[in-house]
Design a protein around this motif. Structure first.
Motif, short mmCIF file in Angstrom:
data_model
loop_
_atom_site.label_atom_id
_atom_site.label_comp_id
_atom_site.label_asym_id
_atom_site.label_seq_id
_atom_site.Cartn_x
_atom_site.Cartn_y
_atom_site.Cartn_z
N THR A 28 0.82 -1.22 0.00
CA THR A 28 0.00 0.00 0.00
C THR A 28 0.86 1.27 0.00
O THR A 28 1.81 1.38 0.77
CB THR A 28 -0.89 0.03 1.26
N TYR A 29 0.50 2.23 -0.85
CA TYR A 29 1.10 3.56 -0.74
C TYR A 29 0.40 4.23 0.45
O TYR A 29 -0.79 4.53 0.41
CB TYR A 29 0.88 4.37 -2.02
N PRO A 30 1.10 4.47 1.56
CA PRO A 30 0.42 4.80 2.82
C PRO A 30 -0.21 6.18 2.90
O PRO A 30 -0.98 6.45 3.82
CB PRO A 30 1.54 4.67 3.86
N PHE A 31 0.09 7.06 1.94
CA PHE A 31 -0.41 8.44 2.03
C PHE A 31 -1.62 8.69 1.15
O PHE A 31 -2.14 9.81 1.11
CB PHE A 31 0.72 9.42 1.70
N CYS A 60 5.61 10.82 9.96
CA CYS A 60 5.82 9.50 9.36
C CYS A 60 6.46 9.51 7.98
O CYS A 60 7.12 8.54 7.62
CB CYS A 60 4.48 8.76 9.30
N GLU A 61 6.25 10.54 7.18
CA GLU A 61 6.73 10.47 5.80
C GLU A 61 8.24 10.24 5.72
O GLU A 61 8.69 9.34 4.99
CB GLU A 61 6.34 11.73 5.02
N ASN A 77 1.97 6.57 -6.17
CA ASN A 77 1.11 7.62 -5.64
C ASN A 77 0.04 7.93 -6.69
O ASN A 77 0.38 8.44 -7.77
CB ASN A 77 1.94 8.87 -5.33
N PRO A 78 -1.23 7.62 -6.43
CA PRO A 78 -2.26 7.85 -7.45
C PRO A 78 -2.42 9.32 -7.84
O PRO A 78 -2.93 9.62 -8.91
CB PRO A 78 -3.53 7.31 -6.80
N LEU A 79 -1.98 10.22 -6.96
CA LEU A 79 -2.09 11.64 -7.29
C LEU A 79 -1.14 12.04 -8.41
O LEU A 79 -1.29 13.11 -9.00
CB LEU A 79 -1.81 12.49 -6.04
#
Length: 545
Positions: A19-22, A311-312, A327-329
């Motif tokens: 999972t991309y956590p952001f 966290c990043e 990152n879907p963005l």
């Protein structure tokens, strides 16, 4: 600490990447794991009062070493019930609450310094000395002022004598001079005596304050040293087997120093435990339990991305060696999208921005924006073109200037709040028990530890005002019109979701509510004065939802 699912999950496909956590949609296995963790939490009656104030929990779906068996780990952020270790959850990266550990011992020493500072600041001797200094300083000033007035009056009297007499004898002249000299000398002696008394009192107060300041400096130095030593204990692993402590990780950030609580969030704990025990991380999810914090927006049971501030930087290290979702963005979804132009003339135009398109270029300049498209359509346009912005997730009317002069004129209208806008939104809940119309006024600012989220802050926030009108309530949703009087980042989203606002997030708002197919927020109406002709222009484009 590994929990195996209570139901058969063999039919659920494992995720291809972590999972991309952001920015994520929870994997079905994470949803099942979350359900089991929630059930466990709900059964711990002794925690409910504390948990009601709110806490973030996380799950990590893992695969056993040299096996296809899957299970999950669970964690909480910070501590729980005064402890860092509870049997159902993974342990902290470093247990700073262990009684014999250096942190607790040094923390007690710093607390003792705090107590001594408090005792000295409130001691009868110090307070009495400060009061005496205050009283005597005022008395000295009053006495000297009175003496100065006496000197002035005596001087004026001598001048009258000189002017009223036709001729003063030499002896009389000398007498007036001696009188003046004597009075000045007496004033100097009086001033010197009061200065001596006041300085003695000031010295007594300074002795107290110097000791207080010394202890405060000692507290500051010991606290900083303790924090640094503590952060060095957080030796974070990654999938490559590499280790970095928090001080090293945060050296590469703008602020250089780790923020308080760094390393104690749920996901770093989960990844650390998985790596240490050779478990393969497959997917993650974090969810909120309890009431929303005072300034932020959190809803009970909702999923949330990992925080950016704490966290990043840590996760950028810990996720190395894993195949992680993109990152879907950064997906260029609107590369070939044709912009709908709702209104256009020689000077300006209004476009209908689709949801998911940036208004202006972001950090990843290769992702198309309204600006990118317009520069291709109007290569001879001057100035910034985009007059105002809509969030990437928001659709609707966007005002564009073709010349620098028109851009400046329209921006002045925004600054004077003469431009009228109306948004329509679908809220994720039924608002049937509040006034149909009203005003929300909550000052907003960026949450520095969780960009791009905003927060309510009376101290640092800028004025943000929104009028609203409820249109309809049906099927668990509320259709509403928003009339923003200011233009703060995420203003409508925050005013809808925050408990002091409507307490009901906009449907599809993954930052302040639940993710859905899109953010159900649309800028449907804009009214402005044409910069050239002076006519009032009214443009409307209804939402597709």
């Amino acid at each position: 600490m590994i929990h195996f699912f209570k139901q058969d999950v063999s039919h659920i496909a494992l995720p291809e990447k972590f999972t991309y956590p952001f920015h994520y949609t929870p994997h079905p296995l994470c949803v099942l794991a979350t359900g089991e963790v929630k059930e466990y939490i709900a059964g711990k009656k002794e925690w409910q009062e504390e948990l009601a104030t709110g806490k973030m929990f996380g799950v990590l779906v893992v695969q056993m070493p040299q096996s296809t068996d899957t299970g999950y780990l669970a964690a909480f952020s910070g501590n729980l019930a005064g402890k860092n270790i509870h049997s159902f959850f993974v342990p902290p990266v470093y247990d700073l609450l262990q009684p014999q550990g250096f942190f607790k011992i040094e923390e007690e020493q710093i607390s003792a310094i705090n107590q001594r500072i408090d005792e000295l600041e409130n001691s009868a001797s110090y307070l009495k000395a400060k009061e005496r200094q205050k009283v005597e300083t005022a008395k000295a000033q009053a006495t000297l002022n009175q003496a100065k007035a006496g000197l002035k009056a005596a001087k004026e009297a001598r001048e009258l004598r000189r002017q009223s007499s036709l001729a003063l004898s030499e002896e009389e002249q000398a007498g007036l001079i001696r009188e003046s000299q004597y009075q000045k000398a007496e004033y100097k002696r009086l001033e010197k005596e009061w200065k001596r008394q006041v300085e003695e009192l000031e010295a007594e107060v300074t002795r107290f304050e110097s000791e207080i300041e010394r202890m405060k400096m000692e507290r500051k130095e010991r606290s900083a040293a303790l924090q640094e030593r503590l952060f060095e204990q957080f030796r974070m692993l990654n999938a490559k087997g590499e280790v970095k402590d928090l001080c090293t990780i945060f050296e590469e950030t703008v602020h250089k120093l780790p923020p308080g609580g760094a390393g104690e969030c749920a996901l770093p704990k989960l990844l650390q435990y998985a790596y240490f025990h050779q478990l393969k991380p497959l997917a993650m999810a974090e969810f909120w339990w309890g009431d929303s914090p005072k300034n932020e927006v959190r809803h009970h049971g909702y999923y949330y991305p990992s925080c950016k501030g704490k966290c990043e930087p840590i996760l950028q290290h810990m996720l190395q060696g894993l195949e992680v979702d993109d990152n879907p963005l950064l997906d260029n979804l609107h590369k070939d999208t044709k912009l709908e132009i709702v209104f256009e003339d020689e000077w300006l135009l209004v476009v209908n921005k689709p949801a998911g398109m940036l208004s202006v270029p972001g950090k990843a300049d290769e992702v198309d924006s309204v600006y990118h498209h317009l520069k291709k359509l109007y290569p001879n346009a001057t100035g910034p073109m985009i007059v105002h912005r809509l969030d990437m997730a928001t659709s609707g009317l966007l005002l564009v200037a073709k010349t620098k002069e028109v851009h400046q004129h329209l921006q002045e209208q925004f600054e004077k709040r003469s431009i009228r806008k109306r948004y329509v939104a679908l809220l994720d809940g039924s608002l049937s028990d509040i006034e149909k119309t009203g005003r929300i006024s909550l000052p907003l600012c960026l949450n520095p530890l969780d960009r791009p989220r905003q927060m309510v802050s009376e101290e640092y926030g800028k004025e943000a005002i929104t009028d609203y009108q409820i249109i309809s309530v049906s099927n668990g949703h509320t259709r509403i019109a928003f009339f923003p009087l200011t233009g703060r980042t995420h203003q409508l989203r925050m005013h809808a979701a925050h408990p002091k606002g409507l307490g009901c997030p906009i449907a599809g708002d993954e930052l302040y509510g639940k993710k859905a197919g899109r953010l159900y927020l649309h800028a449907e109406y804009i009214e402005f004065r044409h910069p050239i002709y002076g006519d009032i222009i009214c443009i409307q484009k209804e939402a597709e939802f």
